[in-house]
Design a protein around this motif. Sequence first.
Motif, PDB file in Angstrom:
ATOM      1  N   ALA A 114      -6.996   7.976   3.055  1.00  0.00           N
ATOM      2  CA  ALA A 114      -7.147   6.635   2.488  1.00  0.00           C
ATOM      3  C   ALA A 114      -7.826   5.777   3.549  1.00  0.00           C
ATOM      4  O   ALA A 114      -7.505   5.879   4.733  1.00  0.00           O
TER       5      ALA A 114
ATOM      6  N   VAL B 235      -8.417   2.113   5.092  1.00  0.00           N
ATOM      7  CA  VAL B 235      -7.684   0.855   5.157  1.00  0.00           C
ATOM      8  C   VAL B 235      -8.628  -0.235   5.655  1.00  0.00           C
ATOM      9  O   VAL B 235      -9.278  -0.081   6.685  1.00  0.00           O
TER      10      VAL B 235
ATOM     11  N   PHE C 145       0.823  -1.210   0.000  1.00  0.00           N
ATOM     12  CA  PHE C 145       0.000   0.000   0.000  1.00  0.00           C
ATOM     13  C   PHE C 145       0.855   1.257   0.000  1.00  0.00           C
ATOM     14  O   PHE C 145       0.523   2.239  -0.665  1.00  0.00           O
TER      15      PHE C 145
ATOM     16  N   SER D 135      -3.391  -0.467   9.548  1.00  0.00           N
ATOM     17  CA  SER D 135      -3.393   0.981   9.342  1.00  0.00           C
ATOM     18  C   SER D 135      -2.244   1.650  10.100  1.00  0.00           C
ATOM     19  O   SER D 135      -1.583   2.547   9.570  1.00  0.00           O
TER      20      SER D 135
ATOM     21  N   VAL E 178      -7.393  -0.201  -4.058  1.00  0.00           N
ATOM     22  CA  VAL E 178      -6.059  -0.768  -4.250  1.00  0.00           C
ATOM     23  C   VAL E 178      -6.004  -2.043  -3.425  1.00  0.00           C
ATOM     24  O   VAL E 178      -6.313  -2.018  -2.231  1.00  0.00           O
ATOM     25  N   SER E 179      -5.642  -3.165  -4.054  1.00  0.00           N
ATOM     26  CA  SER E 179      -5.646  -4.438  -3.349  1.00  0.00           C
ATOM     27  C   SER E 179      -4.593  -5.386  -3.922  1.00  0.00           C
ATOM     28  O   SER E 179      -4.509  -5.533  -5.140  1.00  0.00           O
TER      29      SER E 179
ATOM     30  N   ALA F 126      -7.724   1.069   0.550  1.00  0.00           N
ATOM     31  CA  ALA F 126      -6.675   0.057   0.530  1.00  0.00           C
ATOM     32  C   ALA F 126      -7.238  -1.193   1.212  1.00  0.00           C
ATOM     33  O   ALA F 126      -7.423  -1.205   2.425  1.00  0.00           O
TER      34      ALA F 126
ATOM     35  N   ARG G 269       1.823   1.973  -3.519  1.00  0.00           N
ATOM     36  CA  ARG G 269       0.800   2.164  -4.546  1.00  0.00           C
ATOM     37  C   ARG G 269      -0.275   3.207  -4.249  1.00  0.00           C
ATOM     38  O   ARG G 269      -0.954   3.643  -5.162  1.00  0.00           O
ATOM     39  N   LEU G 270      -0.436   3.573  -2.994  1.00  0.00           N
ATOM     40  CA  LEU G 270      -1.453   4.577  -2.674  1.00  0.00           C
ATOM     41  C   LEU G 270      -0.981   5.970  -3.059  1.00  0.00           C
ATOM     42  O   LEU G 270       0.218   6.265  -2.983  1.00  0.00           O
TER      43      LEU G 270
END
Length: 188
Positions: free
Chosen positions: A114, A116, A50, A70, A166-167, A144, A53-54
Amino acid sequence: MACTVTAPEDPPMPNTFRQTIAEMLPSPEAVQARLSVLSNRDRLGVAEFFSERLPEVDVLIATPGAQTLSRELGALRGVPGVTVTALAGHWTLVGSALHQPGDIQPSRGGVRAAVVSLELLGGQPELAAALLAARLDWVVAAVAAAVERTDAPGHVRLSMQGVPVVSPVLLASTPGGLVLERRMPQSA
């Protein structure tokens, strides 16, 4: 339009996490049980995935059960976190960062967040987090999710809000149980 983001060639840590989840297939219950007791190595691998990519965010919002993940992501990114929780039948945000002036420091004008999550299913906690963030004038840049169930309504609900997911692990239901997703899910 929101989309799910994955990469075909990921670093070894997400591959280790994928293997951990793959060992639990085809049982949804076994996957959920495994997610509730992730090893430190798996949690760190997912947090690193994460972190890479986040988009840039100023705060993390943990859904129930994802607080440890988190916190690890927050430590990698250097951002504070809060938690969305159900109290007396209503969703609310809790956490000291909400009450400590200066804990959440927007770097581009407005606060970007974001969400989580350990497993994106129906999307209720993730959507509640996005709606509560909007009340604070925060923009949710992404969700995420350690595991996303592509056949569950969560992806569609978030897509309708324009929130990307996003995974590192996508799972699909089949008549024989859960399998690793072999196609990219359609955005709403």
